[in-house]
Every structure is written in structure tokens, then in C-alpha cells.
Design a protein around this motif. Structure first.
Motif, PDB file in Angstrom:
ATOM      1  N   LYS A   7       7.168  17.820  12.550  1.00 28.35           N
ATOM      2  CA  LYS A   7       6.638  18.395  11.317  1.00 28.35           C
ATOM      3  C   LYS A   7       5.581  19.457  11.621  1.00 28.35           C
ATOM      4  N   CYS A   8       5.484  20.402  10.713  1.00 26.33           N
ATOM      5  CA  CYS A   8       4.523  21.488  10.856  1.00 26.33           C
ATOM      6  C   CYS A   8       3.098  20.926  10.788  1.00 26.33           C
ATOM      7  N   PRO A   9       2.247  21.175  11.780  1.00 29.56           N
ATOM      8  CA  PRO A   9       0.858  20.689  11.737  1.00 29.56           C
ATOM      9  C   PRO A   9       0.043  21.299  10.607  1.00 29.56           C
ATOM     10  N   ASN A  10       0.514  22.425  10.052  1.00 30.76           N
ATOM     11  CA  ASN A  10      -0.243  23.111   9.004  1.00 30.76           C
ATOM     12  C   ASN A  10       0.080  22.608   7.610  1.00 30.76           C
ATOM     13  N   GLY A  12       3.038  20.153   7.012  1.00 34.81           N
ATOM     14  CA  GLY A  12       3.803  18.906   7.000  1.00 34.81           C
ATOM     15  C   GLY A  12       5.287  19.066   6.758  1.00 34.81           C
ATOM     16  N   ALA A  13       5.771  20.281   6.557  1.00 35.21           N
ATOM     17  CA  ALA A  13       7.208  20.502   6.354  1.00 35.21           C
ATOM     18  C   ALA A  13       7.947  20.392   7.693  1.00 35.21           C
ATOM     19  N   PRO A  14       9.269  20.175   7.666  1.00 33.69           N
ATOM     20  CA  PRO A  14      10.020  20.024   8.924  1.00 33.69           C
ATOM     21  C   PRO A  14      10.000  21.301   9.764  1.00 33.69           C
ATOM     22  N   LEU A  15       9.964  21.118  11.075  1.00 31.68           N
ATOM     23  CA  LEU A  15      10.083  22.217  12.026  1.00 31.68           C
ATOM     24  C   LEU A  15      11.480  22.241  12.611  1.00 31.68           C
ATOM     25  N   GLU A  16      12.000  23.442  12.847  1.00 29.21           N
ATOM     26  CA  GLU A  16      13.296  23.595  13.494  1.00 29.21           C
ATOM     27  C   GLU A  16      13.177  24.620  14.616  1.00 29.21           C
ATOM     28  N   PHE A  17      13.957  24.404  15.661  1.00 29.14           N
ATOM     29  CA  PHE A  17      13.984  25.376  16.750  1.00 29.14           C
ATOM     30  C   PHE A  17      14.721  26.624  16.291  1.00 29.14           C
ATOM     31  N   SER A  18      14.120  27.793  16.514  1.00 33.76           N
ATOM     32  CA  SER A  18      14.719  29.063  16.107  1.00 33.76           C
ATOM     33  C   SER A  18      15.343  29.753  17.322  1.00 33.76           C
ATOM     34  N   LYS A  23      11.177  29.792  19.344  1.00 36.97           N
ATOM     35  CA  LYS A  23      10.018  28.970  19.003  1.00 36.97           C
ATOM     36  C   LYS A  23      10.408  27.972  17.930  1.00 36.97           C
ATOM     37  N   PHE A  24       9.472  27.086  17.583  1.00 37.73           N
ATOM     38  CA  PHE A  24       9.710  26.069  16.567  1.00 37.73           C
ATOM     39  C   PHE A  24       9.042  26.534  15.287  1.00 37.73           C
ATOM     40  N   GLU A  25       9.851  26.743  14.231  1.00 35.49           N
ATOM     41  CA  GLU A  25       9.358  27.424  13.039  1.00 35.49           C
ATOM     42  C   GLU A  25       9.400  26.533  11.806  1.00 35.49           C
ATOM     43  N   CYS A  26       8.455  26.792  10.908  1.00 32.83           N
ATOM     44  CA  CYS A  26       8.398  26.126   9.609  1.00 32.83           C
ATOM     45  C   CYS A  26       8.882  27.115   8.549  1.00 32.83           C
ATOM     46  N   SER A  27       9.937  26.764   7.840  1.00 36.58           N
ATOM     47  CA  SER A  27      10.487  27.668   6.829  1.00 36.58           C
ATOM     48  C   SER A  27       9.651  27.653   5.552  1.00 36.58           C
ATOM     49  N   PHE A  28       8.719  26.681   5.429  1.00 38.31           N
ATOM     50  CA  PHE A  28       7.925  26.564   4.215  1.00 38.31           C
ATOM     51  C   PHE A  28       6.687  27.465   4.253  1.00 38.31           C
ATOM     52  N   CYS A  29       5.890  27.374   5.345  1.00 41.29           N
ATOM     53  CA  CYS A  29       4.658  28.166   5.406  1.00 41.29           C
ATOM     54  C   CYS A  29       4.742  29.315   6.398  1.00 41.29           C
ATOM     55  N   GLY A  30       5.845  29.386   7.139  1.00 47.58           N
ATOM     56  CA  GLY A  30       6.047  30.497   8.058  1.00 47.58           C
ATOM     57  C   GLY A  30       5.377  30.347   9.412  1.00 47.58           C
ATOM     58  N   SER A  31       4.773  29.183   9.691  1.00 44.48           N
ATOM     59  CA  SER A  31       4.135  28.975  10.988  1.00 44.48           C
ATOM     60  C   SER A  31       5.182  28.847  12.090  1.00 44.48           C
ATOM     61  N   LYS A  40       1.404  19.076  21.732  1.00 49.82           N
ATOM     62  CA  LYS A  40       0.064  18.550  21.438  1.00 49.82           C
ATOM     63  C   LYS A  40       0.068  17.642  20.219  1.00 49.82           C
ATOM     64  N   TYR A  41       1.131  17.699  19.399  1.00 50.56           N
ATOM     65  CA  TYR A  41       1.165  16.941  18.151  1.00 50.56           C
ATOM     66  C   TYR A  41       2.168  15.797  18.256  1.00 50.56           C
ATOM     67  N   GLU A  42       1.823  14.679  17.623  1.00 47.51           N
ATOM     68  CA  GLU A  42       2.714  13.528  17.598  1.00 47.51           C
ATOM     69  C   GLU A  42       3.733  13.692  16.473  1.00 47.51           C
TER      70      GLU A  42
END
Length: 353
Positions: A7-10, A12-18, A23-31, A40-42
């Protein structure tokens, strides 16, 4: 056995490999996060349990499935025994079945997807457009029914072998004088001996219908594989092996024998014929590695309402699958080609008369 979701640390939305940014991207907030940053994140976790389905009547045997709880929405999803990563059917969050990838089933290497689904679709229709005898208008852009990135399991072998190659060979010399033609045939006994090293001999480690999809898109550029990390599976489906090295040993042995014979045979030059060859080889060292390689798998329903299955190498773009055939166009071209040949023969005949 844990089921994890990255999940996105910023937000909480799911992360997917792009595949595009690697990189690992969040489609919700763009991180976006690198693999090092993500470590670094669990990840979010839930548990899973094994259940047994009813025996299939036509097979008369039980099929084992796995029931797991989605870490994002709590829904229960059933997977097959060989599934290692998938997506929740309800909230569409990518999940990784961490326990399937531990111990002896932990892959040594992975080749991440090199291009996106949109690029895969573009390449597919470009491939179709180059095929002369596909019915016009048969494939309509954007109407694939099912399109999924899947990591398939492979065994990769490095080995050393020693070999002895023997054969007979002839060298023929022909000359003439004013009255006769002479032929001299020199017969040789060929012997080659050598130590050979092979790297990255590869075969699919999945005994299922998916094997055809996995085999059809080989080869991969295995040298580009990187050490395996679970986040690379996020957003894709992944299968684990159900074939061990001993089951594939005869296939690898055939590869080694064939490649060894070809390499030693290529050193035999300068002869008019080579025959009665034989090869005696002995594998001295074998090193197997377990890897996951990317495949875009998709289904298309054609104008005839028939389903067509295709796969694409997620690294090189190579496509495998059977295309429909425009028989009328093929017959027309065959007739035209036949008429062209007939016209040429008549012209030559006219010149000879």
C-alpha cells in the motif's frame, strides 16, 4: 500463511509495479517508490486457509484450492494451488500470497515486465496487421476479453560438459583430360573432443494449460534477470512451479546433447560430406536456478465468436498464438501465383520453339 498487499505510504491505496517507470506507483495520489524505498514499509497482511473442492466427475480426483482474505476489503477469494499473486475480484487490489514464495519455492531471479498493458495491446495489433491472410476487420482494437500480466515459473540451468564427437567425412576431387573424367574420393575419420559450458538453458516449470503460453514466447534475455523481490509481483498474477528439476531432466539432457553436437559439428569444415556421426557426452556440473518470467496473456473473441488465446513475452514482445485464416484470399493468391508460373513457362517454351 500470510497474504500481503503493498500500500502507498502516503494515502493507503494499493501500489502496483509500473513496467514503464520500473517503480511502484499509486494510481490514487500519483506517488511512486523505488524497490529500495518500498522495502522500508511493512505491507498489509491477512491469513489464508486451505480448502478442498468437490472431486471433478470427469477426472475423479480432488482439486485443492486456497481461500484467502483480502487485506484491503476483507473479501474472500479462492485461488488455485499454483497461484502466488493475483488481484481481489471485489476491490481489485493486488495481493501476493507470501507463503507460496518461501523456502524452496522462493525464486532466485525475476525478469520484471518491460512494457505496459497498453503497449502490449499496441504491439499485438501491429503484429496482426503484418499477417497477410488474417481476415480484414477480424480484430477490432481494444476488444480483448481478458488481458493479464502473468509471471510464469521456469527452471534455468547452467552446466559444464565434456564430449567426444566422431564421424566419417569425404573429400571429392574431379578432373578431366581429353578423353576421360576422373573422380578421387578421400575418406577421413573425424574426432573432436572438448569441454563445454552452457548458461541459461530454460524450460517452463508449470505442468498445466498455461505451459503452452509460457513456452510459446521463449526465449528470454535471461542475463537481464535480477534478484527476486516480492513487490515486483504487485499488480500481476504469478504462478509457482509444480514441476521439479528431475521431471525436466530428460528435456534439459536433450538440449545439452543437441547443442553440444551442433557446436562440435560446426568445427568440421572443408569436407564434401560428413556422415555416421556419433556423440558421447558427460555432464560434469549442473546448477539450477528458479525464476519467474513475464507473459502478457489474453483472450480475443473473433467475428466468428470463436475464442482465440494469445501470449506475449513481457520482456521482448514476441507473440504466440493461432490466427484465423482468410481462405478465400489464400486461394485467390494461390491461383494468381499458379497463373503467373504458367505464363512464365509458356514464355520460355515459346522462346525454345
Amino acid at each position: 500463511m500470510a497474504v500481503v498487499a503493498y500500500k502507498c505510504p502516503n494515502c493507503g491505496a494499493p501500489l502496483e509495479f509500473s513496467p514503464e517507470s520500473q517503480k511502484f506507483e499509486c494510481s490514487f495520489c500519483g506517488s511512486s517508490f523505488s524497490e529500495e524505498e518500498l522495502q522500508k514499509y511493512e505491507p498489509a497482511q491477512s491469513s489464508e486457509q486451505t480448502i478442498v473442492q468437490e472431486p471433478a466427475e470427469e477426472e475423479g480426483k480432488e482439486e485443492t484450492a486456497v481461500l484467502y482474505t483480502c487485506p484491503s476489503c476483507g473479501a474472500q477469494i479462492v485461488t488455485t494451488e499454483t497461484t502466488a499473486a493475483t488481484s481481489c475480484l471485489y476491490c481489485h487490489s493486488p495481493v501476493v500470497l507470501e507463503g507460496r514464495l518461501q523456502g524452496e519455492f522462493h525464486p532466485d531471479r525475476v525478469i520484471p515486465f518491460a512494457f505496459t498493458r497498453e503497449e502490449a495491446e499496441r504491439r499485438f495489433y501491429e503484429w496482426v496487421a503484418k499477417k497477410r491472410y488474417v481476415p480484414k476487420g477480424y480484430f477490432d482494437t481494444g476488444k480483448t476479453e481478458y488481458f493479464m500480466g502473468v509471471y510464469y515459473p521456469y527452471w534455468v540451468l547452467d552446466c559444464d560438459t565434456s564430449a567426444n564427437y566422431t564421424a566419417n567425412a569425404n573429400r571429392v576431387r574431379v578432373w578431366r583430360d581429353s578423353r576421360n573424367e576422373y573422380t578421387e574420393t578421400s575418406v577421413y575419420r573425424i574426432h573432436r573432443q572438448g569441454d563445454l559450458h552452457f548458461e541459461d538453458l530454460t524450460h517452463c516449470a508449470l505442468d498445466s494449460e498455461g505451459r503452452e503460453l509460457a513456452d510459446g514466447v521463449m526465449p528470454y534475455r535471461v542475463l537481464e534477470a535480477i534478484p527476486f523481490k516480492m513487490p515486483y509481483l504487485s499488480g500481476f498474477r504469478a504462478e509457482i512451479r509444480n514441476l521439479e528439476t528431475d521431471a525436466l531432466e530428460p528435456v534439459f539432457q536433450d538440449d545439452i546433447h543437441k547443442y553440444t553436437e551442433n557446436l562440435l559439428r560446426d568445427t568440421v569444415t572443408g569436407y564434401d560430406s560428413v556422415y555416421n556421426s556419433s556423440l558421447d557426452s558427460d555432464v560434469k556440473r549442473k546448477d539450477y536456478q528458479y525464476a519467474l518470467f513475464p507473459v502478457w496473456a489474453f483472450v480475443y473473441t473473433g467475428a466468428d465468436q470463436k475464442k482465440y488465446y494469445y501470449s506475449m513475452n513481457g520482456q521482448t514482445g514476441k507473440v504466440a498464438g493461432i490466427l484465423p485464416l482468410d481462405r478465400k484470399k489464400l486461394l485467390r493468391d494461390a491461383v494468381l501465383a499458379g497463373l503467373g508460373i504458367a505464363a512464365v513457362l509458356l514464355m520460355i517454351g515459346g522462346l525454345l520453339i
